[in-house]
Write a protein that holds these residues in place. Structure first.
Motif, mmCIF file in Angstrom:
data_model
loop_
_atom_site.group_PDB
_atom_site.id
_atom_site.type_symbol
_atom_site.label_atom_id
_atom_site.label_comp_id
_atom_site.label_asym_id
_atom_site.label_seq_id
_atom_site.Cartn_x
_atom_site.Cartn_y
_atom_site.Cartn_z
ATOM 1 N N ILE A 60 37.296 77.578 -8.209
ATOM 2 C CA ILE A 60 37.247 79.031 -7.990
ATOM 3 C C ILE A 60 36.056 79.388 -7.107
ATOM 4 O O ILE A 60 36.168 80.164 -6.161
ATOM 5 C CB ILE A 60 37.157 79.771 -9.338
ATOM 6 N N ALA A 120 38.636 73.837 -12.753
ATOM 7 C CA ALA A 120 39.134 75.151 -12.329
ATOM 8 C C ALA A 120 37.981 76.020 -11.848
ATOM 9 O O ALA A 120 38.055 76.655 -10.788
ATOM 10 C CB ALA A 120 39.862 75.828 -13.487
ATOM 11 N N PHE A 121 36.884 76.032 -12.594
ATOM 12 C CA PHE A 121 35.778 76.930 -12.235
ATOM 13 C C PHE A 121 35.108 76.497 -10.933
ATOM 14 O O PHE A 121 34.759 77.318 -10.092
ATOM 15 C CB PHE A 121 34.752 76.987 -13.374
ATOM 16 N N VAL A 171 44.056 80.763 -12.730
ATOM 17 C CA VAL A 171 43.818 79.395 -12.274
ATOM 18 C C VAL A 171 43.658 78.461 -13.468
ATOM 19 O O VAL A 171 44.265 77.382 -13.531
ATOM 20 C CB VAL A 171 42.567 79.350 -11.369
ATOM 21 N N LEU A 190 28.857 86.262 -8.401
ATOM 22 C CA LEU A 190 29.848 85.980 -9.446
ATOM 23 C C LEU A 190 30.525 84.639 -9.193
ATOM 24 O O LEU A 190 30.685 83.821 -10.101
ATOM 25 C CB LEU A 190 30.887 87.106 -9.479
ATOM 26 N N SER A 191 30.875 84.396 -7.924
ATOM 27 C CA SER A 191 31.564 83.134 -7.639
ATOM 28 C C SER A 191 30.623 81.964 -7.839
ATOM 29 O O SER A 191 31.019 80.900 -8.306
ATOM 30 C CB SER A 191 32.129 83.157 -6.226
ATOM 31 N N PRO A 250 43.571 84.885 -5.213
ATOM 32 C CA PRO A 250 43.094 86.248 -5.440
ATOM 33 C C PRO A 250 41.579 86.414 -5.367
ATOM 34 O O PRO A 250 41.047 87.302 -6.015
ATOM 35 C CB PRO A 250 43.597 86.516 -6.857
ATOM 36 N N PHE A 251 40.903 85.557 -4.638
ATOM 37 C CA PHE A 251 39.441 85.703 -4.550
ATOM 38 C C PHE A 251 39.044 86.179 -3.156
ATOM 39 O O PHE A 251 38.031 85.775 -2.604
ATOM 40 C CB PHE A 251 38.769 84.366 -4.883
ATOM 41 N N LEU A 285 46.223 75.394 -14.427
ATOM 42 C CA LEU A 285 45.819 73.998 -14.606
ATOM 43 C C LEU A 285 46.199 73.492 -15.994
ATOM 44 O O LEU A 285 46.718 72.385 -16.149
ATOM 45 C CB LEU A 285 44.309 73.866 -14.398
ATOM 46 N N PHE A 324 36.622 81.033 -3.407
ATOM 47 C CA PHE A 324 36.061 82.336 -3.051
ATOM 48 C C PHE A 324 35.482 82.296 -1.644
ATOM 49 O O PHE A 324 35.739 83.167 -0.818
ATOM 50 C CB PHE A 324 34.973 82.706 -4.056
ATOM 51 N N ILE A 334 38.969 72.952 -17.381
ATOM 52 C CA ILE A 334 38.309 74.241 -17.159
ATOM 53 C C ILE A 334 37.170 74.074 -16.162
ATOM 54 O O ILE A 334 36.963 74.903 -15.270
ATOM 55 C CB ILE A 334 37.800 74.836 -18.493
ATOM 56 N N MET A 341 38.813 89.049 -9.519
ATOM 57 C CA MET A 341 38.404 87.644 -9.499
ATOM 58 C C MET A 341 38.503 87.030 -10.884
ATOM 59 O O MET A 341 38.947 85.892 -11.050
ATOM 60 C CB MET A 341 36.967 87.512 -8.990
ATOM 61 N N PHE A 393 30.624 81.058 -11.388
ATOM 62 C CA PHE A 393 31.787 80.242 -11.734
ATOM 63 C C PHE A 393 31.541 78.784 -11.355
ATOM 64 O O PHE A 393 31.787 77.865 -12.134
ATOM 65 C CB PHE A 393 33.033 80.762 -10.996
#
Lengths: 258, 631, 523
Positions: free
Chosen positions: C255, C251-252, B621, C208-209, C265-266, B625, C259, C248, B614, C212
């Protein structure tokens, strides 16, 4: 250095930020859970200082009371009660996991430090007074937000707390399927089992120290394993018997005898 | 533009054409064991009912003036979203009319035949259920008034074909063949699916009327793209090069299935698709050229494979590929050829069904043996089968006045109008047809008996021979009937358009030359396989023969181009996804071993490696961006 | 300063305005939360034997009442609760779907007939697997009725998730939705170690997700000075120059949502958790979490980050392709039906992302339709899986499904319908869904993406059909699972799933109209 930030503040920031980061690293890298918890407390306290330095004393105090005080202490209590099982292996079984972890972690860290750093490089701080001006203070500001803008979020959090409590109960509460045995039954069972019915020897008897990690000494001077709590034995935290002590004890006994 | 008439009179029952066999399929497949006894008869009845209804509709249509023969019936609005509107609607015009008749009448005969052929099969009810399902889907395919509904029928016939090829699933070869047919057909379906989407985006609609009406407004590039995608679809369904490999294996299915689906109807859906989309191909020259090239290649591939196979059904399958190649070639010729593509499709549907059912009758008498090297001299014991098969033989190689002569001759003539090379190649193909069909007839019905010891050939029952006789009569007269009495050219002209061009060869010369080639080819066949005794084990053969026995390496090419790469892709992906971080198997082992420290170690092990990936994903990711921003 | 003066001081500076909350519009959420509280009280005060019926009444009444309130609110477009909740067409549509699907999931969870020893949950989750305690509780027919309050809270979180209009409430909703699921995942009656392992993984990775998501929210706040989605959007147009903080942060946040959606890839939690959880919970999770997470993802992308479309579209392109390809290809190698459906759900997420990337009105409508179609099909498929059993529990290995069609034709036919729908074969909901998503993407110019998507669906069709072949073509052997006779609960859920799947394929018109009329997100 931007306008509005004096030297003292700068020093406080770098010291506290450094310590907080150190604490966070210590939290991750410590081998023992207790140490991790203590490192975490260090991080929390330093964050609290930063909040106070940023004219958010309420948040700072809450941070100390709730996180450092309540949450961390709870962690420690739980660790104490549950005990640390020595069978927790820290050996990495997956090839390349550590290296990849460090590498990707660093990559993400570099990206973020670089990105956020460059984004904030030219930003002029609005000043601490401005932030508190609107509501007349830190506490008032938070109060207003909680009870107006974020009322629903605040109330909805209660569902989260109930779920957490419920979950803890479902996973941990052990119900009985039979009636609780009476004192008499217990006592009978103890004697019928054929094992030694009495107490185990207390630690420290006939030894130089009476701490829990010091085994009791039997009359012949050998340490009694039974006298040390099981978690300590499992962890290997049993204080070895010092033979110098033994001779000293013998001397004392001689003196007493005479 | 053409005008579309509302459905009145018998036409208000267009939906019944489809609903009848569909209801039959539903009763048979869902009814369970209690329909075992009468189910097959119900299955036959529904198709016969549709056939009767089709005939009534034909009569009513013939009473209408030519420009009023395009009938539309809207059942209900099926899909309607922003900008996209598709009705569950049927279109019965001259083109779909002939298909309806082909499907229902040939379908009826094959249903009747199956009553005898599948008599002892324990799953007879299911077989008839699938057959009914197929007929319903095929009718939907040809009756749809838009591409999306056509796609439904397209998938439906694919599914039914898949179920029927794999009907004798106990044979692993049948299971593998079903799977192969399905996968290769899906490749074609992708073409159709994409074509429909491009149409929708270009024209804002997927009904035939809108697409064809606006085709002239679209750019040639778009039309070429649509045309090529439709060609891909046609290649998949009609077993044309390069998607031909499945048809030979499909012969694992019961023989009536091979006759109905893999000779007469489903495999001709590709021809239908191209002819139906004539408005697109007329304006996309390159796509039309590609159609001709594909058709020509397949004519020869099929003929060569047909010449080398010893399995009677596979040899016939090769011949089917080849004959459909003729139709596809004709369809690619444009308005010169559309009509004759359909003409040949109809005659071929009848005589090839007859040939397959004849082969089925032979196999029925030979304990299901398919190896022609173990046949021979069957004319003495199977008189009706021999005669009907021989009529089919005369029809397919194109001897006047049998059906195939008229239709094939028209195609060759049209090809000469387009270009002499195409015509010459088709004549050569006709010669090879003469060869392999003569070889088949000679090896099966003439020469000495080379039967295996425990085989006692006998003529089949009336329920099987009567359909053979009817189809043989059809193979004899259908060509003349359609041409001289039915005026097929005028009949189809409003749908497909028609054109003629001066030909370098006169009609008589074309007929003469092609007949000469056919007779030479046929004579070689007769001489090679009658003069000398046919060896029971196949001789090694020339390089070409050996290649043809291996389906001209179709499987090997697929293996190298498709199967292996996808296998490796799968391996690599699995490795990336799990092998590297997995140990799930170990987790199971620990689980079986009981609650232990080991299990707990694995638990956290997995979570941490998942978390690692992850974090890796997060880096990607963020980078993605940022890179977009910076570039 | 004296105490009264302090009070006056507050009143002088800030006149305190009561927040305006339209209780009618957030009633569905409140009803479910109330039901959760009520069923906690039921646990506390009703004797053990009486809990199950009372809980069921509470849950079903609450779901229906909430659904009625969603219907009553149909057509509303309003931002309420001081900007933190946005009630609009897509939001209401998703809420309604969530409630109906949750109703079916609740029926599966209530099923007590297929397992001779009780429902799908451990009699007491606190007992050690394989212990004497566990056996005793099983023997005495104990049921863990605490699943119902957890279920109610989870559904309320989902309802809130799809209408949250600021990042804070979105985060809270995310947690309310997830926390009960982490617990429910670990409570399977059979194969409990696998279930507990799954719950643990789900929890750790979910945390964890969430981290993020939360960090991303903080960064977005840093960029825009607000966590309200519309304000972030305004700030993006007001400050068009590049800001790393924004990138950023976006993006987070994405993510965190990807998830939950299960995008590559999550995605790695998906197979383990789907396999380990009790099957009714897997069905519940697979259907509803996907809806809720996509609802939130769409809202964040279209409302807050609409101005950044050119930035996130390429990234989502890559993720969509990865998700479709990895999901479809790896599903082929699976031998456990629950794992196979887990990878299938990953692939399906990829197909939905194709509609999301289109970023048009049609894209939104098609994604909504896809979600509805997928949810009902999935819940039905898991209903069947819960029924195919042997003496030791569910028989999930594919080899055990060989010949099932001959043993239980009706159930196998229903499962075939679900498989065909997932494969996108015409006359099922899946076909219309795929078709509308792909056309929307082509119309938006993403032709290559659609080509990949069509190829991936080609691969996917293979493994769906493989199950069908296995069920109908193979001869049943001694290894073949038997289909348990279910109570009315599972029967209704299964029938509803199959009916919706077929009806949405044959007459999709009303629902297509509904998603088209749902309009866009309110800003």
């Amino acid at each position: 250095m931007s306008e509005g930030i004096n030297l003292g503040e700068t020093i406080v920031f770098w010291v506290c930020a450094g310590l907080a980061t150190l604490g966070a690293l210590g939290l991750v890298l410590s081998r023992k859970a207790v140490h991790s918890a203590l490192w975490m407390a260090l991080t929390m306290i330093n964050l609290a200082i930063l909040y106070v330095a940023n004219s958010a004393p309420f948040l700072g105090m809450v941070q100390v009371i709730v996180y450092t005080g309540a949450v961390m202490m709870l962690f420690l209590f739980v660790l104490m009660v549950v005990g640390v099982d020595a069978s927790d292996s820290l050996i990495e079984t997956i090839k390349g996991q550590r290296a990849a972890g460090v590498l990707l972690g660093l990559a993400l860290g570099v990206l973020m430090v670089w990105g956020i750093g460059s984004a904030l490089a030219g930003v002029a701080p609005a000043g601490l007074e401005r932030a508190n001006e609107i509501d007349g203070g830190n506490v008032q500001g938070i109060a207003r937000m909680i009870f107006t803008d974020y009322l629903v979020a605040f109330e909805a959090t209660s569902a989260l707390l109930i779920t957490a409590a419920m979950g803890a109960m479902v996973l941990a509460h052990r119900e009985r399927w039979a009636a609780r045995p009476t004192q008499e039954q217990l006592s009978k069972a103890r004697f019928l089992s054929g094992e030694h019915p009495g107490n185990k020897p207390s630690p420290g008897i006939y030894a130089r120290h009476n701490a829990v990690d010091t085994p009791a000494l039997l009359p012949d001077g050998t340490p009694s394993e039974l006298s040390v709590p099981r978690p300590l034995r499992a962890r290997g935290d049993v204080r070895p018997v010092d033979h110098a002590d033994m001779t000293e004890i013998a001397e004392i006994e001689e003196v007493d005898a005479t | 533009m053409e005008q579309i008439m509302p459905a009145t009179g018998a036409f208000s029952l267009i939906w019944v054409l489809i609903a009848l066999p569909l209801a039959g399929a539903a009763v048979l497949l869902l009814g369970g064991r209690m329909t075992n006894k009468w189910g097959p008869y119900l299955g036959v009845l529904t198709v016969v009912g549709s056939a009767a209804l089709g005939v009534v509709m034909l009569l009513q249509m013939m009473g209408l003036p030519a420009e009023d023969r395009s009938i539309q019936q809207v059942a209900y609005r099926w899909v309607f979203a922003d900008g996209l509107s598709v009705d569950m609607a049927f279109r019965l015009d001259q083109l779909s009319m002939v298909f309806v008749l082909l499907i229902t009448i040939v379908g009826s005969l094959i249903h009747v035949y199956s009553l005898g052929y599948m008599e002892h099969d324990p799953d007879r009810r299911k077989f008839f259920g699938y057959l009914n399902l197929f007929v319903a889907a095929m009718l939907l395919l040809v009756l749809a008034n838009n591409y999306l509904l056509l796609y439904v029928g397209w998938e439906g016939v694919g599914l039914a074909s898949y179920l029927l090829i794999g009907f004798w699933q106990v044979k692993p070869s049948a299971a593998a063949a079903a799977k192969k047919a399905f996968i290769i057909n899906r490749v074609g379906d992708v073409g159709l699916g994409l074509a429909i989407m491009v149409m929708f985006v270009t024209f804002g609609s997927v009904t035939f009327a809108d697409v064809f009406g606006q085709a002239s407004a679209a750019s040639e590039g778009t039309l070429t793209a649509i045309g090529l995608l439709l060609l891909l679809a046609a290649c998949g369904k009609s077993a044309q090069f390069p998607l031909q490999a499945w048809l030979l294996d499909a012969m694992e299915g019961p023989t009536p299935v091979s006759a109905l689906i893999h000779a007469a109807t489903m495999v001709t859906a590709g021809v239908y698709l191209i002819v139906r989309s004539n408005a697109i191909f007329d304006r996309a020259v390159w796509a039309a050229t590609a159609v001709v090239v594909v058709g020509l290649i397949t004519v020869f591939m099929g003929a060569i494979i047909g010449s080398a196979k010893d399995d009677i059904k596979k040899s016939l399958a090769g011949s089917t590929m080849s004959q459909i190649g003729y139709m596809i070639t004709a369809a690619g010729l444009g308005p010169i050829g559309y009509v004759f593509a359909i003409f040949h499709l109809l005659t071929h549907g009848v005589f090839k069904a007859g040939l397959f059912l004849g082969a089925g009758s032979v196999m029925h008498g030979m304990n299901d043996g398919v190896n022609m090297r173990r046949y021979g001299a069957l004319r003495k014991v199977m008189v009706i089968t021999t005669i009907t098969f021989f009529i089919g033989y005369l029809a397919i190689i194109g001897i006047p006045p049998f059906a195939g002569f008229w239709s094939k001759d028209e195609i060759i003539h049209a090809a000469f109008e387009k270009g002499p090379v195409i015509g010459a190649l088709l004549i050569l193909g006709a010669g090879i047809t003469g060869f392999y069909m003569s070889r088949m007839v000679a090896m099966t019905f003439f020469g000495k008996a080379r039967w295996e010891d425990d085989v006692h050939p006998h003529e089949s029952k009336a329920v099987m021979t009567i359909p053979l006789i009817i189809l043989a009569i059809g193979s004899t007269v259908l060509g003349m009937a359609l041409l001289f009495w039915g005026h097929i050219e005028e009949w189809l002209e409003p749908v497909t358009g028609i054109a003629t061009a001066p030909s370098p060869l006169s009609t008589a010369a074309t007929i003469g030359i092609s007949l000469a080639f056919v007779i030479v080819g046929a004579s070689i066949g007769w001489i090679m396989y009658l003069r000398r005794e046919v060896p029971i084990t196949a001789p090694r053969g020339s390089l070409l023969t050996r290649a043809a026995r291996r389906d001209l390496y179709g499987d090997d090419v697929n293996e190298v181009l498709v199967v292996r790469p996808s296998y490796w892709l799968s391996r690599v992906l699995v490795w990336f996804d799990r092998a590297w971080v997995d140990g799930f198997v170990n987790g199971i082992a620990a689980f079986v071993g009981g609650f232990s420290g080991r299990l707990r170690r694995y638990q956290s092990g997995f979570a941490r490696s998942y978390a690692l990936s992850m974090v890796g994903g997060a880096v990607l990711v963020v980078l993605a961006l940022l890179l977009v921003r910076l570039s | 300063m004296s105490a009264p003066a302090f009070g006056m001081h507050l009143a002088d500076v800030v006149p305190f305005n009561l927040p305006s909350i339209d209780y009618r519009l957030i009633a569905p959420i409140l009803i479910l939360m109330g039901a959760g509280l009520l069923s906690v009280l039921v646990e506390a005060f009703i004797p053990r034997r009486g809990r199950r019926p009372v809980q069921l009444i509470v849950v079903f009444v609450a779901l229906l009442a909430a659904f009625a309130m969603v219907l009553a609110a149909a057509g509303s477009r309003a931002v309420t609760a001081e900007g933190s909740i946005a009630i609009d067409g897509p939001g209401l549509l998703l809420q309604g779907t969530l409630l109906l699907v949750a109703l079916l999931a609740a029926m599966l969870m209530a099923e007590r007939m297929v397992d001779p020893s009780g429902d799908a949950f451990a009699p007491r989750a606190s007992t050690l697997p394989g212990s004497e305690d566990e056996r005793q509780f099983t023997q005495r027919g104990y049921l863990q009725t605490e699943i119902w309050p957890l279920f109610c809270f989870s559904v309320s979180g989902m309802l809130l998730f799809v209408v949250s209009n600021d990042l804070l409430i979105m985060f809270v909703a995310l947690e309310i939705m997830s926390l009960p699921l982490y617990l429910l995942a670990g409570m399977a009656r059979r194969r409990r170690l696998l279930s507990q392992e799954a719950a643990m993984k789900y929890f750790l990775l979910g945390a964890l997700s969430s981290a993020f998501f939360l960090y991303g929210s903080a960064l977005l706040y840093g960029f825009s000075g607000s966590i309200d989605l519309p304000v972030i959007a305004d700030q993006i147009t007001a400050k068009p120059s590049q800001s790393w903080l924004l990138m950023i942060g976006a993006a987070f946040v994405l993510i965190g949502l990807l998830f939950k959606v299960g995008a590559v890839p999550f995605h790695q939690w998906v197979p383990d958790v789907y396999q380990g959880s009790p099957t009714p919970v897997t069905g519940f999770m697979a259907a509803t979490v996907k809806i809720a997470a996509f609802g939130a993802l769409l809202r964040v992308l279209y409302v807050a980050l609409g101005g950044l479309q050119w930035d996130w579209a390429p990234m989502l392109w890559i993720i969509a392709i990865l998700t479709m390809v990895v999901g479809s290809v790896i599903a082929i190698t699976q031998t456990d039906i629950k794992r196979m459906l887990a990878y299938s759900s990953i692939a399906q997420a990829g197909f939905i992302l194709v509609g999301v990337v289109a970023a048009t009105r049609e894209g939104l409508a098609s994604a909504l339709f896809y979600l509805i179609a997928y949810a009902f099909t999935t819940i039905g498929a898991f209903a069947v899986i819960a029924m195919a059993r042997d003496s030791s529990g569910e028989a999930t290995h594919l080899s055990r499904w060989a010949g099932l069609g001959r043993k239980s034709p009706i159930v196998a036919t229903a499962f075939t319908i679900f498989m065909l729908a997932l494969a996108g074969i015409p006359l099922t909901s899946g076909f219309i869904a795929k078709f509308s998503v792909f056309t929307a993407a082509i119309a938006a110019g993403d032709t290559w993406l659609v080509i990949v998507a069509v190829l991936a669906s080609l691969v996917a069709a293979f493994f769906y059909l493989r199950v069908v072949v296995l069920m109908f073509f193979a001869e049943p052997g001694p290894e073949t699972a038997t289909v348990a006779v279910p109570s009315v609960f599972t029967t209704v859920a299964l029938a509803a799933g199959a009916t919706v799947t077929v009806v949405l394929g044959v007459v999709p018109q009303p629902v297509l109209e509904m998603v088209a009329n749902a309009d866009v997100f309110i800003r």
